[in-house]
Design an enzyme around this catalytic site. Structure first.
Site, PDB file in Angstrom:
ATOM      1  CB  CYS A 113       9.782 -18.292   1.146  1.00 12.37           C
ATOM      2  SG  CYS A 113      10.277 -16.706   1.885  1.00 12.37           S
ATOM      3  CG  HIS A 216       7.535 -16.264  -2.440  1.00  9.13           C
ATOM      4  ND1 HIS A 216       6.699 -17.167  -1.828  1.00  9.13           N
ATOM      5  CD2 HIS A 216       8.118 -15.556  -1.448  1.00  9.13           C
ATOM      6  CE1 HIS A 216       6.757 -17.013  -0.509  1.00  9.13           C
ATOM      7  NE2 HIS A 216       7.623 -16.041  -0.254  1.00  9.13           N
ATOM      8  CD  GLU A 218       4.818 -18.750  -4.270  1.00  4.37           C
ATOM      9  OE1 GLU A 218       5.945 -19.225  -4.544  1.00  4.37           O
ATOM     10  OE2 GLU A 218       4.604 -17.998  -3.293  1.00  4.37           O
TER      11      GLU A 218
END
Ligand code: MN
Length: 257
Positions: A113, A216, A218
Site C-alpha cells: 500500500c 493489503h 496481510e
C-alpha cells in the site's frame, strides 16, 4: 526462526502527548507465519534517516514497507492536491532512505500500500494524490457508505513475478487506498492494474525480490496470493542472508501457486 525482516512502522501524531510508534499486528503475524523473525524499525529524526537506514539494513535480510499516511508530494516535486490527507515527513524521510538503500543493495523488499508508493517515489516515480478526483470512481478503491472495504479484480501482467504467484491473469484483492503510482520509477514495471487503469502492483525484474502491491495481503492472511507473496519474500531473504554460522543458504526461488 528464519530471516530477519525489518518492518517499518507508523507514528501516531494526534491525541497523544508525544510521537508514538504503532504497527498493525497482521504484518508481524504474516512474517512469523512465513517463518521470518520480525524486527520493527522505528522512524529516526530525518537528520539520521540515511545513516539509520544503512545501519538497519546491515542487520536485516528483508524489508517490509507497510501501509499508512500519504507520502508528502514534495518528495516527488508536486504541490499538495486539495484532497491530500495526513502526512508524516519523519516517516517519509526514513522509508525513502530505506527503500533506496535496500534497492541498491539487492535486499529483498515487499512493499504494501503506502509502501508501494514509497518505493516508487524513492526510485524516482510520482503518485496520483487522490484517485477519486484524479482518476474517477468507476472502481471503488476505498470503503463506501456501508463502511466495508471493497474488493476488486486486478489484471495481472504476463511475464511478471506476480503472475507466477497468482497463477492466472486475474485475482480478487481488497482495497484501502486513495493514492497510487502515477509516473512509474525507472527500473520498475507495472505488474497489475484495475479496470480504471490504477496501478495495483509494481516490481523490479532485475532485483532478487522488489515487489510492491497496492492492496493489503496481510489483511487476507489465508489468501493463497498472500501466502505466496510472503513465502517467496522469505525465500529471497533467506537466500540473500550472509549471516555467519546461520543455517540459511542460497535456495532456489520458490514457485508458489
Ligand atoms: Mn485498489
Amino acid at each position: 526462526l528464519g530471516p530477519v525482516i525489518g518492518i517499518t512502522c507508523d507514528a501516531i501524531l494526534k491525541n497523544v502527548p508525544v510521537r508514538r510508534h504503532a504497527l498493525n499486528d497482521p504484518y508481524v503475524a504474516c512474517v512469523l507465519e512465513a517463518g521470518g523473525l520480525p524486527m520493527i524499525l522505528p522512524n529516526p529524526a530525518p537528520a539520521l534517516a540515511t545513516k539509520a537506514a544503512a545501519a538497519y539494513l546491515s542487520k536485516v535480510d528483508g524489508l517490509l514497507l507497510t501501509g499508512g499516511d500519504d507520502v508528502d508530494p514534495s518528495n516527488y516535486g508536486q504541490e499538495p492536491h486539495p484532497r491530500l490527507e495526513d502526512r508524516d515527513p519523519v516517516r517519509d524521510a526514513f522509508e525513502i532512505a530505506l527503500a533506496r538503500a535496500a534497492h541498491k543493495r539487492a535486499i529483498p523488499v515487499l512493499a504494501i500500500c503506502r509502501g508501494m508508493q514509497v518505493a516508487n517515489v524513492a526510485l524516482g516515480g510520482s503518485l496520483i494524490q487522490d484517485i477519486p478526483s484524479q482518476v474517477g470512481e468507476s472502481v471503488r478503491h476505498r470503503k463506501g457508505p456501508d463502511g466495508n472495504p471493497p474488493s476488486h479484480e486486478i489484471a495481472v501482467e504476463d511475464g511478471t513475478r506476480l503472475r507466477e504467484l497468482v497463477g492466472g491473469p486475474r485475482a480478487l484483492v481488497n482495497s484501502y487506498h486513495h493514492q497510487t503510482a502515477d509516473r512509474v520509477a525507472p527500473g520498475l514495471r507495472v505488474s497489475a492494474r484495475t479496470a480504471d487503469g490504477v496501478v495495483e502492483a509494481l516490481e523490479d525484474p532485475e532485483h532478487p525480490f522488489f515487489v510492491g502491491v497496492q492492496w493489503h495481503p496481510e489483511r487476507a492472511a489465508e489468501d493463497p496470493v498472500t501466502r505466496g507473496l510472503f513465502r517467496e519474500f522469505m525465500a529471497a531473504a533467506r537466500a540473500g542472508s550472509t549471516e555467519p554460522g546461520s543455517e540459511r543458504k542460497p535456495s532456489p526461488t520458490v514457485r508458489f501457486r
